[in-house]
Scaffold this active site. Sequence first.
Site, short mmCIF file in Angstrom:
data_model
loop_
_atom_site.label_atom_id
_atom_site.label_comp_id
_atom_site.label_asym_id
_atom_site.label_seq_id
_atom_site.Cartn_x
_atom_site.Cartn_y
_atom_site.Cartn_z
N HIS A 1 3.55 0.07 0.87
CA HIS A 1 3.29 0.31 2.19
C HIS A 1 1.91 0.70 2.37
O HIS A 1 1.24 0.43 3.14
CB HIS A 1 4.10 1.51 2.91
CG HIS A 1 4.08 1.91 4.25
ND1 HIS A 1 4.83 1.43 5.16
CD2 HIS A 1 3.20 2.82 4.64
CE1 HIS A 1 4.61 1.79 6.43
NE2 HIS A 1 3.41 2.86 6.05
N GLU A 2 1.44 2.02 1.69
CA GLU A 2 0.16 2.48 1.71
C GLU A 2 -0.99 1.37 1.17
O GLU A 2 -1.99 1.56 1.73
CB GLU A 2 0.04 3.79 0.85
CG GLU A 2 1.23 4.91 1.29
CD GLU A 2 0.91 5.12 2.83
OE1 GLU A 2 -0.11 5.00 3.31
OE2 GLU A 2 1.98 5.82 3.36
N HIS B 1 -1.76 -0.59 4.24
CA HIS B 1 -3.04 -0.07 5.01
C HIS B 1 -4.29 -0.17 4.27
O HIS B 1 -5.31 -0.33 5.08
CB HIS B 1 -2.73 1.46 5.14
CG HIS B 1 -1.50 1.92 6.23
ND1 HIS B 1 -1.61 1.33 7.39
CD2 HIS B 1 -0.30 2.38 6.19
CE1 HIS B 1 -0.40 1.60 7.98
NE2 HIS B 1 0.35 2.63 7.13
N HIS C 1 -6.00 -3.56 4.16
CA HIS C 1 -6.35 -3.84 5.62
C HIS C 1 -7.63 -3.23 5.91
O HIS C 1 -8.53 -3.81 6.40
CB HIS C 1 -5.12 -3.44 6.63
CG HIS C 1 -5.43 -3.75 7.81
ND1 HIS C 1 -4.64 -3.36 9.01
CD2 HIS C 1 -6.31 -4.63 8.57
CE1 HIS C 1 -5.16 -3.71 10.18
NE2 HIS C 1 -5.98 -4.60 9.93
#
Length: 605
Positions: free
Chosen positions: A392-393, A396, A399
Site C-alpha cells: 500500500h505505502e 503511494h 506514484h
Amino acid sequence: MSESKKLPKRNEVPSEWTWDLEVVFKSDDDFTLSYKELETKVKTVVSYKGTLNEGSKSFLKAIQAILDLSNQLETIYVYAQLKNDQDTTNSTYQGMYEQATKLATQASEAISWFEPEVLELSEETLARYFNENDDLAIYKHFIDQLTAARKHVLSANEEALLAGAGEIFNASSRTFNILNNADITFPTIKDENGNDIQLSHGVYGQLMESTDRSVREAAFKNLYKVYDGLQNTFSSTLSSHVKYHNYNAKVHHYDSAREKALSSNHIPESVYDTLLDVVHEHLPLLHRYVALRKELLNVEELHMYDMYTPISGEAGIKYTYEEAEAETMKALKPLGEEYLSVLKKAFNNRWIDVMENEGKRSGAYSSGAYETSPYILLNWHDSLNHLYTLVHELGHSVHSYYTRTNQPYVYGDYSIFLAEIASTTNENILTDYLLETQKDPKVRAYVLNHYLDGFKGTIFRQTQFAEFEHFIHEEAEKGTPLTSEFLNNYYGELNARYYGPDVEKDPEIALEWTRIPHFYYNYYVYQYSTGFSAATALADKIVKGEDRALDNYLTYLKSGNSDYPIEVMKKAGVDMTEKTYIEDAMKVFETRLNELEELIETLKD
C-alpha cells in the site's frame, strides 16, 4: 509467561533498516544553513507584492520566486518531520520540527497576497501575458486552476472579513475534537484474559476484532453509553459546523455546500450522486456478505459489534520483511519492469524505515518532498497484514516518484481525489497474486475475507457516511433542526438499509455519527469510495492484461497535478463521471464473494 520483548533505542537500529536522510541533508548543520537561507527568502518574497500588473516578466518572476520558496520549504519541513517521527522523544528533533512548522506559517503569510492579486488581473491581461511570454506557458494550468473560481471569489475586503472570522467559524469543529479526543473519558472493561482495559478510540478498534464476543459486546455498549450521554452536545457541534459549510457556500455564490467542496478539485456533483446510486443498487451484495458472516460466526443474532471480528481465523501465513520484499516484487510483476525498477530503488536506496524503535511514530505512511525520495515509515511485524501495508505505502511512494520525475515542481504533487488509487491498486494486485499462488483453502479464505472486509469498510461504509453527510447539509439548508433525535433516527434507519435484514437494529449504532470526525471534513469521505472503486477496476484491467491498460496506468502515475483529477483518471482508462468503474468494482466483489461462499462449503466437508 513469556518475557516481553523490549524495543531497541533509535541508535541501536541497524542502518540498513533505516531511511537514508543524509541524501537530503548531509548533516543537521546543513539543514540549519538551508533553514537560514529560507528565512531570508521568506522576507524577500514579499517584495514581489504589487508587481503582478507590471507586465508578463514581473508576473513570471513572482511565480518563480513563490514556487522556489515553496519547494525549498517542503524539503526542510519533510526532513524535520521525518527526523522527529523516527524518535519523538528526541528533543533536538522536536525543536527542529517546531522550527520548520513555524517557518511554514511565516512563509504562508508571506505569500498570502499572491492569489488575490492574480484574481485582480483581468482575463484579458492574463491572456496577453501568456501570448507575449513563452516562458509562462508551463504555468498556464496552474493559473487556470487559481482563476477558475473567479466568479465565486468576493472582494478582497469581504474575503479578509471571512478569513478573519475563520477561527470563529471553526469553533464547533475544534470543540468536537477537544471533546472527542481529550475531555471524553471512556470506562474500563475486561479483556479476553479478564484483565482491566480502559476503552479509547484505538483500543475500541482492536476490541471490535476480538474473537471473544463478550469483549466485543462490552466494548460496543460501554463506548456508546458515553456518547449517549453527550449526544445533545455533539448534535450542536455538528449542526453548527454544517451551517457554516452552507453559509460559506451561499456567500460565495454556490448552489450548495457540496458544489463548493467538490469544485476545489473540479469534480462534478454527478460523481457523488452516481456513487450513491450504484452502491444502493448493489446493497444486496453487502447483505449476502453479512449473511455469510452470520452463518460463519454461528450466531442466532448478528449485532453490529460482530462486523469486524475475523470470520476465517488466523491468516495461516506470515512473512519476514525480507520475504515480504521478495513477495512484493513477484506480486507486482503485472505492473511491468519499469515499475519494478522503481521498487528496487525503494528497497536498495533505503527509502524505507522498517523497524519499530522506542519513541517512533506509530502506524505507517509515505511522505517526502519534490527534491527528496518518497520515504516510507513502517513499524514492521511479520504478518500478512504488514505485507499489505508495505505494498500500500509503496503504491503511494512510486506514484510520488513518477510524478516528481515527470512533472515540473508546479505540478509535482497530486490531489486527495487521486491519492488512494495507486496504493489500493497495489493491494488489489497483491490479492489477485495471493489467490493465484496460495492453494491452502484456509489461507485463500483469509485472503478473500481480507479483501471483502476492506471493500465493505471502504466502499459501502464510506458511501453510507457520504449519504449521511449530504443529507444533513440539505436538511440544515431547508431549516430542519439537526437535533440528536433527528440525527439518531435517520442514521439508525440508514445503517439498517446498508447492512440489511440479517443485522439486529442495535440502538447504540444510531449514535455512530456522534464520534465520526470525517463529518467535519466538508465532503471528504466519498473520495475513499470512488478511489477504491477506481483502483479495483484498474487492477482488474492490468491483471487481465487488457490492451494499453498498463501504459494508461503509468500515464496516470506520471501526471501529477498537470491536469484536473477527472481528466487524469480518463487518461488511466477510468471515466469517473460514468458509473461503469463502480459497477466493475462491484463485479470483482461479487466474484470474490462467490468464491468465499464456495470455499466455505468445501471446508465444511
